[in-house]
Structures are given as structure tokens and as C-alpha cells.
Design an enzyme around this catalytic site. Structure first.
Site, PDB file in Angstrom:
ATOM      1  N   HIS A   1     -25.652 -11.268  24.819  1.00 28.51           N
ATOM      2  CA  HIS A   1     -24.261 -11.684  24.910  1.00 28.51           C
ATOM      3  C   HIS A   1     -24.005 -12.865  23.966  1.00 28.51           C
ATOM      4  O   HIS A   1     -24.925 -13.521  23.524  1.00 28.51           O
ATOM      5  CB  HIS A   1     -23.907 -12.084  26.350  1.00 28.51           C
ATOM      6  CG  HIS A   1     -24.740 -13.230  26.840  1.00 28.51           C
ATOM      7  ND1 HIS A   1     -25.910 -13.042  27.531  1.00 28.51           N
ATOM      8  CD2 HIS A   1     -24.585 -14.574  26.724  1.00 28.51           C
ATOM      9  CE1 HIS A   1     -26.437 -14.230  27.808  1.00 28.51           C
ATOM     10  NE2 HIS A   1     -25.642 -15.167  27.341  1.00 28.51           N
TER      11      HIS A   1
ATOM     12  N   HIS B   1     -22.932 -17.410  18.447  1.00 30.02           N
ATOM     13  CA  HIS B   1     -24.221 -16.767  18.192  1.00 30.02           C
ATOM     14  C   HIS B   1     -24.633 -15.949  19.409  1.00 30.02           C
ATOM     15  O   HIS B   1     -24.208 -16.215  20.521  1.00 30.02           O
ATOM     16  CB  HIS B   1     -25.306 -17.806  17.871  1.00 30.02           C
ATOM     17  CG  HIS B   1     -25.632 -18.694  19.021  1.00 30.02           C
ATOM     18  ND1 HIS B   1     -24.834 -19.765  19.384  1.00 30.02           N
ATOM     19  CD2 HIS B   1     -26.647 -18.648  19.926  1.00 30.02           C
ATOM     20  CE1 HIS B   1     -25.356 -20.350  20.447  1.00 30.02           C
ATOM     21  NE2 HIS B   1     -26.452 -19.695  20.812  1.00 30.02           N
TER      22      HIS B   1
END
Length: 189
Positions: free
Chosen positions: A43, A130
Site C-alpha cells: 500500500h 512511496h
């Protein structure tokens, strides 16, 4: 009163999920001292909130849903592989964001601002979108082979994905690693 470890993120879906797994496969043989993220746990983290009571969780979910609804869905590309604090001293390995990262940062900042009055403070560092791939073990920096592979993947094209919702997760820790449970999905408009 029991508390639940909670964070807010965007799920890695479509081609980006497959690309992240491909990068993990390419980096896996570079070092043995990495705890790789499980495929179901990939995620884009927006904010880690820590341990929350049921009342706090309900308010976080409500504010996240309201805030997300004020943003239109968008496309974000996964671009570049790197590490925090650097590829020469990697501790956290990640897949970065390319086109669409500004929209992601705006959404993250808006959610962070909506939660601030509840006592949640954002990071002092600038937010960098990120997707965490793995964490290098204590006392190790992965070695030169890992650093070389990261450098070769600096321009990696991980494809694109639609960002159409934000998810509030509960994280349950065990010896096998974390298990995530969806507390709320917050659709973008």
C-alpha cells in the site's frame, strides 16, 4: 480500554501491485537480511496514527471519508525504486511515485490537516509518496549488491493505477508479521 494500531493508505492495485512484486523478486537475492512486505499488504501509506480507541477510530474514519470526498479520483504512476535514508545506506526499500504524485501529496496533506485537531501531527519531514517493499534488518545496510541493484532500478517504470479511494486500516501485529483489516473506505469524488 483496548486500542487499535491504525493507519491511512491507498491500496496498491492493478499493474502497480504486479510491478511491486516483480521488484521484490529482483531484489530478493541481493541480500538475505530484508523483511519483505507480504503481497496482500502492499500500500501507499498516507499517515500512521498509532494506537487509537474506538471513539478516536470512528472520528478518524468520518473525517477521512469527508476529506476524500472533496478530491477527484486520479491516475498515479509508480516510478523509480529507492531507499530511505539512501540507496547507499538502505533501511526501507520502496517503489516511488511519478506522474500524479502531486495530487497524492495534496490528498495526503488535506487528510493530515483534517486530523490535526484530533491531536495527530504529521511528519516533520516532507511527505514522499512511496510503497514500502521491505525493511533491511537491524545492524545491516544490505551491502553493495543491494545498493547496485537499487541504482539500476532508479528509473523503473511500474505502470499506473487509478486512485479512487483511501482506506483506514487496523494493523494487528504477530510473529508472522502484520495483518491489516479495513476499518473504512473513503471514496474520492
Amino acid at each position: 480500554m483496548a486500542k487499535t494500531r491504525t493507519f491511512i493508505a491507498v491500496e496498491a492495485v492493478d499493474q502497480v501491485h504486479a510491478s511491486a512484486m516483480s521488484v521484490i523478486d529482483r531484489l530478493r537475492s541481493a541480500t538475505e537480511n530484508v523483511k519483505w512486505v507480504e503481497p496482500d499488504n502492499l500500500h501507499w501509506t498516507m499517515q500512521f496514527l498509532g494506537d487509537l480507541s474506538d471513539v478516536e477510530m470512528a472520528e478518524v474514519c468520518l473525517r477521512t471519508v469527508r476529506t476524500a470526498a472533496r478530491h477527484e479520483g486520479f491516475t498515479m504512476e509508480a516510478r523509480g525504486v529507492g531507499a530511505f535514508p539512501s540507496i547507499d545506506r538502505p533501511r526501507t526499500l520502496w517503489l516511488g511515485a511519478g506522474e500524479g504524485h502531486h495530487r497524492f501529496c495534496e490528498l495526503q496533506a488535506d487528510i493530515e490537516a483534517a486530523l490535526e485537531s484530533l491531536g495527530f501531527r504529521g511528519e516533520r519531514r516532507q511527505f514522499v509518496p512511496h510503497l514500502t517493499l521491505g525493511r533491511v534488518g537491524q545492524g545491516s545496510h544490505g551491502g553493495s549488491v543491494l545498493s547496485e541493484r537499487l541504482a539500476k532500478l532508479a528509473d523503473f517504470d511500474g505502470g499506473a493505477m487509478g486512485v479512487d479511494s483511501v482506506t483506514v486500516y487496523a494493523s494487528e501485529l504477530s510473529r508472522e508479521g502484520p495483518t491489516y483489516h479495513v476499518l473504512a473506505r473513503a471514496p474520492l469524488s
